[in-house]
Design a protein around this motif. Structure first.
Motif, PDB file in Angstrom:
ATOM      1  N   ALA A  54       0.838  -1.201   0.000  1.00 49.08           N
ATOM      2  CA  ALA A  54       0.000   0.000   0.000  1.00 49.08           C
ATOM      3  C   ALA A  54       0.870   1.246   0.000  1.00 49.08           C
ATOM      4  O   ALA A  54       2.003   1.234   0.489  1.00 49.08           O
ATOM      5  CB  ALA A  54      -0.920   0.007   1.215  1.00 49.08           C
ATOM      6  N   SER A  55       0.314   2.318  -0.532  1.00 48.77           N
ATOM      7  CA  SER A  55       0.988   3.613  -0.506  1.00 48.77           C
ATOM      8  C   SER A  55       0.566   4.384   0.737  1.00 48.77           C
ATOM      9  O   SER A  55      -0.425   4.049   1.390  1.00 48.77           O
ATOM     10  CB  SER A  55       0.647   4.407  -1.764  1.00 48.77           C
ATOM     11  OG  SER A  55      -0.755   4.643  -1.828  1.00 48.77           O
ATOM     12  N   GLY A  56       1.324   5.428   1.071  1.00 53.02           N
ATOM     13  CA  GLY A  56       0.983   6.236   2.221  1.00 53.02           C
ATOM     14  C   GLY A  56       1.442   5.626   3.531  1.00 53.02           C
ATOM     15  O   GLY A  56       2.207   4.662   3.567  1.00 53.02           O
ATOM     16  N   ASP A  57       0.953   6.186   4.651  1.00 52.23           N
ATOM     17  CA  ASP A  57       1.392   5.774   5.979  1.00 52.23           C
ATOM     18  C   ASP A  57       0.533   4.679   6.593  1.00 52.23           C
ATOM     19  O   ASP A  57       0.896   4.117   7.629  1.00 52.23           O
ATOM     20  CB  ASP A  57       1.381   6.982   6.927  1.00 52.23           C
ATOM     21  CG  ASP A  57       2.341   8.071   6.495  1.00 52.23           C
ATOM     22  OD1 ASP A  57       3.406   7.727   5.921  1.00 52.23           O
ATOM     23  OD2 ASP A  57       2.043   9.266   6.709  1.00 52.23           O
ATOM     24  N   VAL A  58      -0.621   4.394   5.986  1.00 49.58           N
ATOM     25  CA  VAL A  58      -1.547   3.394   6.518  1.00 49.58           C
ATOM     26  C   VAL A  58      -1.717   2.302   5.471  1.00 49.58           C
ATOM     27  O   VAL A  58      -2.012   2.595   4.306  1.00 49.58           O
ATOM     28  CB  VAL A  58      -2.910   4.030   6.853  1.00 49.58           C
ATOM     29  CG1 VAL A  58      -3.909   2.969   7.309  1.00 49.58           C
ATOM     30  CG2 VAL A  58      -2.737   5.099   7.926  1.00 49.58           C
ATOM     31  N   PHE A  59      -1.551   1.057   5.867  1.00 47.95           N
ATOM     32  CA  PHE A  59      -1.741  -0.038   4.923  1.00 47.95           C
ATOM     33  C   PHE A  59      -3.190  -0.077   4.463  1.00 47.95           C
ATOM     34  O   PHE A  59      -3.473  -0.043   3.264  1.00 47.95           O
ATOM     35  CB  PHE A  59      -1.354  -1.371   5.562  1.00 47.95           C
ATOM     36  CG  PHE A  59      -1.461  -2.535   4.620  1.00 47.95           C
ATOM     37  CD1 PHE A  59      -0.422  -2.828   3.761  1.00 47.95           C
ATOM     38  CD2 PHE A  59      -2.598  -3.328   4.583  1.00 47.95           C
ATOM     39  CE1 PHE A  59      -0.512  -3.891   2.869  1.00 47.95           C
ATOM     40  CE2 PHE A  59      -2.707  -4.390   3.706  1.00 47.95           C
ATOM     41  CZ  PHE A  59      -1.656  -4.674   2.843  1.00 47.95           C
ATOM     42  N   CYS A  60      -4.126  -0.132   5.401  1.00 47.07           N
ATOM     43  CA  CYS A  60      -5.548  -0.118   5.046  1.00 47.07           C
ATOM     44  C   CYS A  60      -6.368   0.171   6.289  1.00 47.07           C
ATOM     45  O   CYS A  60      -6.189  -0.486   7.324  1.00 47.07           O
ATOM     46  CB  CYS A  60      -5.970  -1.456   4.442  1.00 47.07           C
ATOM     47  SG  CYS A  60      -7.728  -1.519   3.981  1.00 47.07           S
ATOM     48  N   ALA A  61      -7.270   1.141   6.184  1.00 46.38           N
ATOM     49  CA  ALA A  61      -8.128   1.510   7.308  1.00 46.38           C
ATOM     50  C   ALA A  61      -9.395   0.677   7.367  1.00 46.38           C
ATOM     51  O   ALA A  61     -10.281   0.945   8.168  1.00 46.38           O
ATOM     52  CB  ALA A  61      -8.484   2.995   7.226  1.00 46.38           C
ATOM     53  N   GLY A  62      -9.502  -0.356   6.515  1.00 45.64           N
ATOM     54  CA  GLY A  62     -10.690  -1.209   6.510  1.00 45.64           C
ATOM     55  C   GLY A  62     -11.694  -0.761   5.468  1.00 45.64           C
ATOM     56  O   GLY A  62     -11.397   0.055   4.582  1.00 45.64           O
ATOM     57  N   GLY A  63     -12.887  -1.289   5.557  1.00 38.45           N
ATOM     58  CA  GLY A  63     -13.947  -0.903   4.638  1.00 38.45           C
ATOM     59  C   GLY A  63     -14.375   0.534   4.872  1.00 38.45           C
ATOM     60  O   GLY A  63     -14.459   0.989   6.012  1.00 38.45           O
ATOM     61  N   ASP A  64     -14.641   1.253   3.803  1.00 39.58           N
ATOM     62  CA  ASP A  64     -15.120   2.631   3.894  1.00 39.58           C
ATOM     63  C   ASP A  64     -16.582   2.596   4.329  1.00 39.58           C
ATOM     64  O   ASP A  64     -17.464   2.206   3.554  1.00 39.58           O
ATOM     65  CB  ASP A  64     -14.965   3.311   2.538  1.00 39.58           C
ATOM     66  CG  ASP A  64     -15.224   4.805   2.589  1.00 39.58           C
ATOM     67  OD1 ASP A  64     -15.957   5.250   3.504  1.00 39.58           O
ATOM     68  OD2 ASP A  64     -14.714   5.522   1.713  1.00 39.58           O
ATOM     69  N   LEU A  65     -16.856   2.998   5.553  1.00 40.95           N
ATOM     70  CA  LEU A  65     -18.213   2.899   6.094  1.00 40.95           C
ATOM     71  C   LEU A  65     -19.183   3.864   5.426  1.00 40.95           C
ATOM     72  O   LEU A  65     -20.391   3.753   5.615  1.00 40.95           O
ATOM     73  CB  LEU A  65     -18.191   3.139   7.603  1.00 40.95           C
ATOM     74  CG  LEU A  65     -17.373   2.129   8.419  1.00 40.95           C
ATOM     75  CD1 LEU A  65     -17.489   2.436   9.911  1.00 40.95           C
ATOM     76  CD2 LEU A  65     -17.834   0.706   8.131  1.00 40.95           C
ATOM     77  N   LYS A  66     -18.649   4.797   4.632  1.00 41.81           N
ATOM     78  CA  LYS A  66     -19.517   5.704   3.885  1.00 41.81           C
ATOM     79  C   LYS A  66     -19.964   5.088   2.558  1.00 41.81           C
ATOM     80  O   LYS A  66     -20.740   5.689   1.836  1.00 41.81           O
ATOM     81  CB  LYS A  66     -18.791   7.023   3.618  1.00 41.81           C
ATOM     82  CG  LYS A  66     -18.404   7.784   4.891  1.00 41.81           C
ATOM     83  CD  LYS A  66     -17.632   9.040   4.549  1.00 41.81           C
ATOM     84  CE  LYS A  66     -17.208   9.778   5.810  1.00 41.81           C
ATOM     85  NZ  LYS A  66     -16.398  10.994   5.494  1.00 41.81           N
ATOM     86  N   VAL A 102       3.462  -5.189   4.810  1.00 45.15           N
ATOM     87  CA  VAL A 102       2.544  -4.385   5.618  1.00 45.15           C
ATOM     88  C   VAL A 102       3.296  -3.336   6.425  1.00 45.15           C
ATOM     89  O   VAL A 102       4.264  -3.652   7.124  1.00 45.15           O
ATOM     90  CB  VAL A 102       1.740  -5.285   6.579  1.00 45.15           C
ATOM     91  CG1 VAL A 102       0.738  -4.448   7.377  1.00 45.15           C
ATOM     92  CG2 VAL A 102       1.032  -6.394   5.813  1.00 45.15           C
ATOM     93  N   HIS A 103       2.816  -2.107   6.334  1.00 47.12           N
ATOM     94  CA  HIS A 103       3.331  -1.024   7.177  1.00 47.12           C
ATOM     95  C   HIS A 103       2.140  -0.296   7.787  1.00 47.12           C
ATOM     96  O   HIS A 103       1.055  -0.262   7.200  1.00 47.12           O
ATOM     97  CB  HIS A 103       4.148  -0.044   6.328  1.00 47.12           C
ATOM     98  CG  HIS A 103       3.308   0.664   5.302  1.00 47.12           C
ATOM     99  ND1 HIS A 103       2.976   0.090   4.093  1.00 47.12           N
ATOM    100  CD2 HIS A 103       2.700   1.887   5.323  1.00 47.12           C
ATOM    101  CE1 HIS A 103       2.225   0.928   3.402  1.00 47.12           C
ATOM    102  NE2 HIS A 103       2.033   2.030   4.120  1.00 47.12           N
ATOM    103  N   GLY A 104       2.316   0.284   8.939  1.00 46.81           N
ATOM    104  CA  GLY A 104       1.255   1.060   9.572  1.00 46.81           C
ATOM    105  C   GLY A 104       0.051   0.215   9.935  1.00 46.81           C
ATOM    106  O   GLY A 104       0.098  -1.023   9.907  1.00 46.81           O
ATOM    107  N   PRO A 105      -1.078   0.861  10.271  1.00 48.41           N
ATOM    108  CA  PRO A 105      -2.286   0.123  10.651  1.00 48.41           C
ATOM    109  C   PRO A 105      -2.829  -0.735   9.509  1.00 48.41           C
ATOM    110  O   PRO A 105      -2.913  -0.285   8.364  1.00 48.41           O
ATOM    111  CB  PRO A 105      -3.271   1.235  11.030  1.00 48.41           C
ATOM    112  CG  PRO A 105      -2.404   2.400  11.406  1.00 48.41           C
ATOM    113  CD  PRO A 105      -1.223   2.315  10.490  1.00 48.41           C
ATOM    114  N   CYS A 106      -3.210  -1.948   9.829  1.00 41.46           N
ATOM    115  CA  CYS A 106      -3.811  -2.891   8.882  1.00 41.46           C
ATOM    116  C   CYS A 106      -5.112  -3.365   9.525  1.00 41.46           C
ATOM    117  O   CYS A 106      -5.083  -4.163  10.469  1.00 41.46           O
ATOM    118  CB  CYS A 106      -2.848  -4.047   8.631  1.00 41.46           C
ATOM    119  SG  CYS A 106      -3.488  -5.318   7.531  1.00 41.46           S
ATOM    120  N   ILE A 107      -6.233  -2.861   9.032  1.00 42.31           N
ATOM    121  CA  ILE A 107      -7.500  -2.960   9.751  1.00 42.31           C
ATOM    122  C   ILE A 107      -8.565  -3.645   8.900  1.00 42.31           C
ATOM    123  O   ILE A 107      -8.651  -3.418   7.693  1.00 42.31           O
ATOM    124  CB  ILE A 107      -7.983  -1.541  10.151  1.00 42.31           C
ATOM    125  CG1 ILE A 107      -6.947  -0.863  11.055  1.00 42.31           C
ATOM    126  CG2 ILE A 107      -9.335  -1.586  10.850  1.00 42.31           C
ATOM    127  CD1 ILE A 107      -7.218   0.616  11.299  1.00 42.31           C
TER     128      ILE A 107
END
Length: 257
Positions: A54-66, A102-107
């Motif tokens: 993944a790019s950026g500082d977060v691997f994945c914040a999970g499903g987009d609840l919106k 994996v880097h950062g939060p993986c949610i």
């Protein structure tokens, strides 16, 4: 801008979540692109090993609840008519080797995808979380997959608390295969992918399929299936090349044929 990028080099396909401004949360559009990337990897003959990152500082914040399509996905029919095995993370039959870097939060959704990779290489700054129970909903695919990966109590630690798990703890329970400094993450993943491409790709896929399918078989059925796969793989050009290379005392030139 592509929400998922796909790069193929030296038989290694790198699939990158590319929505950093939203912490790589999975909306419907990203999910569609991710599914297409895994489909391409599965079908592309020159792609032997896959890296999910993944790019950026977060691997994945999970499903987009919106976006409901990002949180639960879309598929033909209703859920009681057909299972949602329509993507890599939900159990696509894919027997090429896969690596998660994996880097950062993986949610949530991101962690479910990571669980389907054969090797998890993570930075010391990574963390892992299934937050669904803190929102009043159950984790499904993660609950099916995780106990087989890390053992019952370790799986329940993640699944029933909804709390984040550090990289150190994840390494301790076996969720992480290898933990590295953040600056070394991508190079380590690429180096391991290169190592994997040194083996015969069709033999790798047959071996992984035997390991996968035999988990639900009895011993006799497992051996019979394995011997059938041995005969199938034995008819390939790569077997002839491997034996000839051994006779010639040279590195084999695999063709995945």
């Amino acid at each position: 801008m592509s929400l998922v990028t796909y790069e193929l080099e030296d038989h290694v396909a790198t699939i990158t979540l590319n929505r950093p401004e939203a912490r790589n949360a999975i909306n419907g559009a990203l999910r569609d692109e991710l599914n297409a990337a895994w489909d391409r990897f599965r079908e592309e003959e020159d792609a032997w090993v896959g890296i999910l990152t993944a790019s950026g500082d977060v691997f994945c914040a999970g499903g987009d609840l919106k976006d409901g399509a990002g949180a639960v996905g879309t598929f033909g029919g209703t859920f009681w008519e057909k299972p949602t095995i329509n993507s890599f993370e939900s159990g696509m039959e894919l027997f090429k080797p896969t690596i998660a870097a994996v880097h950062g939060p993986c949610i949530g959704y991101g962690l479910t995808g990571v669980l389907f990779c054969d090797f998890v290489i993570a930075s010391t700054e990574a963390s892992f979380r299934f937050p669904e129970v803190t929102l009043g909903v159950p984790t499904i695919v993660g609950a099916i997959r995780l106990p087989h990966r890390v053992g019952w109590a370790n799986a329940m630690e993640l699944l029933l608390t909804g709390q984040p798990m550090s990289a150190e703890r994840a390494k301790e329970i076996g969720l992480i295969w290898k933990m590295v400094d953040p600056a070394d993450l991508q190079a380590e993943a690429r180096a391991w992918a290169k190592t994997l491409t040194g083996a015969a790709p069709l033999a790798q896929r047959a071996t992984k399929e035997v390991a996968w399918r035999s988990a639900d078989m009895g011993w006799v059925e497992s051996v019979r299936f394995g011997e059938t796969m041995r005969k199938v793989a034995g008819a390939t050009e790569d077997v002839a090349e491997g034996l000839q290379a051994w006779r010639d005392r040279r590195p084999p030139q695999w063709r995945a044929r």
